[in-house]
Design a protein around this motif. Structure first.
Motif, PDB file in Angstrom:
ATOM      1  N   ASP A 166       0.838  -1.166  -0.132  1.00  0.00           N
ATOM      2  CA  ASP A 166      -0.079   0.013   0.048  1.00  0.00           C
ATOM      3  C   ASP A 166       0.779   1.180   0.117  1.00  0.00           C
ATOM      4  O   ASP A 166       0.537   2.408  -0.893  1.00  0.00           O
ATOM      5  CB  ASP A 166      -1.047   0.106   1.286  1.00  0.00           C
ATOM      6  N   GLN A 167       2.109   1.326   0.660  1.00  0.00           N
ATOM      7  CA  GLN A 167       2.837   2.543   0.787  1.00  0.00           C
ATOM      8  C   GLN A 167       3.664   2.621  -0.658  1.00  0.00           C
ATOM      9  O   GLN A 167       3.788   3.663  -1.193  1.00  0.00           O
ATOM     10  CB  GLN A 167       3.943   2.252   1.683  1.00  0.00           C
ATOM     11  N   TYR A 168       3.886   1.383  -1.203  1.00  0.00           N
ATOM     12  CA  TYR A 168       4.545   1.708  -2.544  1.00  0.00           C
ATOM     13  C   TYR A 168       3.640   2.341  -3.505  1.00  0.00           C
ATOM     14  O   TYR A 168       3.822   2.886  -4.278  1.00  0.00           O
ATOM     15  CB  TYR A 168       4.895   0.038  -3.020  1.00  0.00           C
ATOM     16  N   ARG A 169       2.174   1.451  -3.496  1.00  0.00           N
ATOM     17  CA  ARG A 169       1.105   2.198  -4.536  1.00  0.00           C
ATOM     18  C   ARG A 169       1.103   3.788  -4.195  1.00  0.00           C
ATOM     19  O   ARG A 169       1.060   4.630  -5.300  1.00  0.00           O
ATOM     20  CB  ARG A 169      -0.119   1.445  -4.019  1.00  0.00           C
ATOM     21  N   GLU A 170       0.982   4.163  -2.734  1.00  0.00           N
ATOM     22  CA  GLU A 170       0.678   5.525  -2.472  1.00  0.00           C
ATOM     23  C   GLU A 170       2.125   6.265  -3.076  1.00  0.00           C
ATOM     24  O   GLU A 170       1.785   7.158  -3.630  1.00  0.00           O
ATOM     25  CB  GLU A 170       0.740   5.696  -0.874  1.00  0.00           C
ATOM     26  N   ARG A 171       3.209   5.917  -2.728  1.00  0.00           N
ATOM     27  CA  ARG A 171       4.273   6.755  -3.261  1.00  0.00           C
ATOM     28  C   ARG A 171       4.581   6.742  -4.800  1.00  0.00           C
ATOM     29  O   ARG A 171       5.045   7.827  -5.295  1.00  0.00           O
ATOM     30  CB  ARG A 171       5.446   5.978  -2.748  1.00  0.00           C
ATOM     31  N   HIS A 172       3.951   5.898  -5.558  1.00  0.00           N
ATOM     32  CA  HIS A 172       4.333   6.029  -7.055  1.00  0.00           C
ATOM     33  C   HIS A 172       2.881   6.354  -7.609  1.00  0.00           C
ATOM     34  O   HIS A 172       2.979   5.892  -8.902  1.00  0.00           O
ATOM     35  CB  HIS A 172       4.985   4.694  -7.341  1.00  0.00           C
ATOM     36  N   GLY A 173       1.993   6.762  -7.061  1.00  0.00           N
ATOM     37  CA  GLY A 173       0.550   7.173  -7.739  1.00  0.00           C
ATOM     38  C   GLY A 173      -0.060   5.821  -8.427  1.00  0.00           C
ATOM     39  O   GLY A 173      -1.000   6.177  -9.002  1.00  0.00           O
ATOM     40  N   LEU A 174       0.042   4.803  -7.936  1.00  0.00           N
ATOM     41  CA  LEU A 174      -0.697   3.535  -8.512  1.00  0.00           C
ATOM     42  C   LEU A 174      -2.293   3.471  -7.615  1.00  0.00           C
ATOM     43  O   LEU A 174      -2.344   3.811  -6.289  1.00  0.00           O
ATOM     44  CB  LEU A 174      -0.052   2.409  -8.213  1.00  0.00           C
ATOM     45  N   GLY A 175      -3.067   3.163  -8.280  1.00  0.00           N
ATOM     46  CA  GLY A 175      -4.637   2.600  -7.469  1.00  0.00           C
ATOM     47  C   GLY A 175      -4.665   1.859  -6.522  1.00  0.00           C
ATOM     48  O   GLY A 175      -3.524   1.155  -6.438  1.00  0.00           O
ATOM     49  N   ARG A 176      -5.594   1.665  -5.392  1.00  0.00           N
ATOM     50  CA  ARG A 176      -5.411   0.881  -4.425  1.00  0.00           C
ATOM     51  C   ARG A 176      -5.568  -0.556  -4.787  1.00  0.00           C
ATOM     52  O   ARG A 176      -5.011  -1.573  -4.323  1.00  0.00           O
ATOM     53  CB  ARG A 176      -6.651   1.095  -3.415  1.00  0.00           C
ATOM     54  N   SER A 177      -6.398  -0.665  -5.963  1.00  0.00           N
ATOM     55  CA  SER A 177      -6.680  -2.017  -6.441  1.00  0.00           C
ATOM     56  C   SER A 177      -5.776  -2.414  -7.748  1.00  0.00           C
ATOM     57  O   SER A 177      -6.012  -3.368  -8.419  1.00  0.00           O
ATOM     58  CB  SER A 177      -8.069  -2.178  -7.246  1.00  0.00           C
ATOM     59  N   THR A 178      -4.552  -1.617  -7.981  1.00  0.00           N
ATOM     60  CA  THR A 178      -3.773  -2.071  -8.963  1.00  0.00           C
ATOM     61  C   THR A 178      -2.800  -3.263  -8.603  1.00  0.00           C
ATOM     62  O   THR A 178      -2.259  -3.155  -7.342  1.00  0.00           O
ATOM     63  CB  THR A 178      -2.590  -0.799  -9.055  1.00  0.00           C
ATOM     64  N   PRO A 179      -3.130  -4.360  -9.213  1.00  0.00           N
ATOM     65  CA  PRO A 179      -2.316  -5.553  -8.787  1.00  0.00           C
ATOM     66  C   PRO A 179      -0.927  -5.522  -9.162  1.00  0.00           C
ATOM     67  O   PRO A 179      -0.321  -4.872  -9.982  1.00  0.00           O
ATOM     68  CB  PRO A 179      -2.834  -6.626  -9.585  1.00  0.00           C
ATOM     69  N   LEU A 180      -0.163  -5.866  -7.994  1.00  0.00           N
ATOM     70  CA  LEU A 180       1.498  -5.854  -8.013  1.00  0.00           C
ATOM     71  C   LEU A 180       1.950  -7.221  -8.374  1.00  0.00           C
ATOM     72  O   LEU A 180       3.011  -7.656  -7.799  1.00  0.00           O
ATOM     73  CB  LEU A 180       2.117  -5.276  -6.728  1.00  0.00           C
TER      74      LEU A 180
END
Length: 175
Positions: A47-61
């Protein structure tokens, strides 16, 4: 940072696919099949990675290939003895409550700011609209008319374009 700006080893708000079908890490540039686990090496959660790089909450990693593998394995488990135990143990009411609680969470400050900027830019790019009745020139309200012509249409079923619009009493420009 705006969507599409360069961001470490990637582009802000996007996940890049590598040559081998994996996902490229914004932090170190390594290609991985499962970024969710890899980002722990950088001292952050998914979640922190998504936040830091502007990815949506549901973006699969997870890479598309690994997603297919997970999906196939999950489909194989349906109607197995483990599946029956899972269905017996699950609490639908609790899951629904948690889902509703998550949907009520406020949007991240970054997402709110992006939405605000987008809406502001869109409103500034639109030209001011004026009443479509010939010779009127007042500010557009709806249906292509100003408030006066709209009210005339509501009362009489016609905008009565042949009747001139008088300036308001007590308003700007009145004596």
């Amino acid at each position: 940072m705006e969507y599409g700006d360069p961001d470490g080893h990637g582009v802000y708000g996007q996940l890049a696919k590598g040559d081998d079908g994996g996902l490229v890490c914004h932090e170190c540039g390594q290609e991985r099949q499962f970024l969710g686990r890899h980002v722990r090496e950088h001292g952050m959660s998914a979640d922190q990675y998504r936040e830091r790089h502007g990815l949506g909450r549901s973006t699969p990693l997870v890479s598309p290939g690994l997603q297919r593998t997970f999906s196939e394995k999950a489909s194989e488990r349906v109607d197995s003895p483990e599946w029956k135990r899972f269905e017996a143990a699950r609490d639908v009411r609790k899951a629904r409550e948690e889902s509703l609680k998550a949907s009520r969470e406020p949007l991240r400050a970054q997402a709110l700011e992006t939405r605000r900027k987008t809406a502001l830019a869109a409103s500034r790019s639109r030209p001011d609209r004026v009443c479509e009745v010939p010779g009127c020139g007042r500010k557009h309200v709806t249906r292509g008319w100003c408030r006066t012509h709209l009210e005339r249409w509501k009362r009489h079923g016609d905008v009565q374009a042949d009747i001139p619009v008088r300036p308001r009493r007590g308003g700007p420009g009145s004596a």
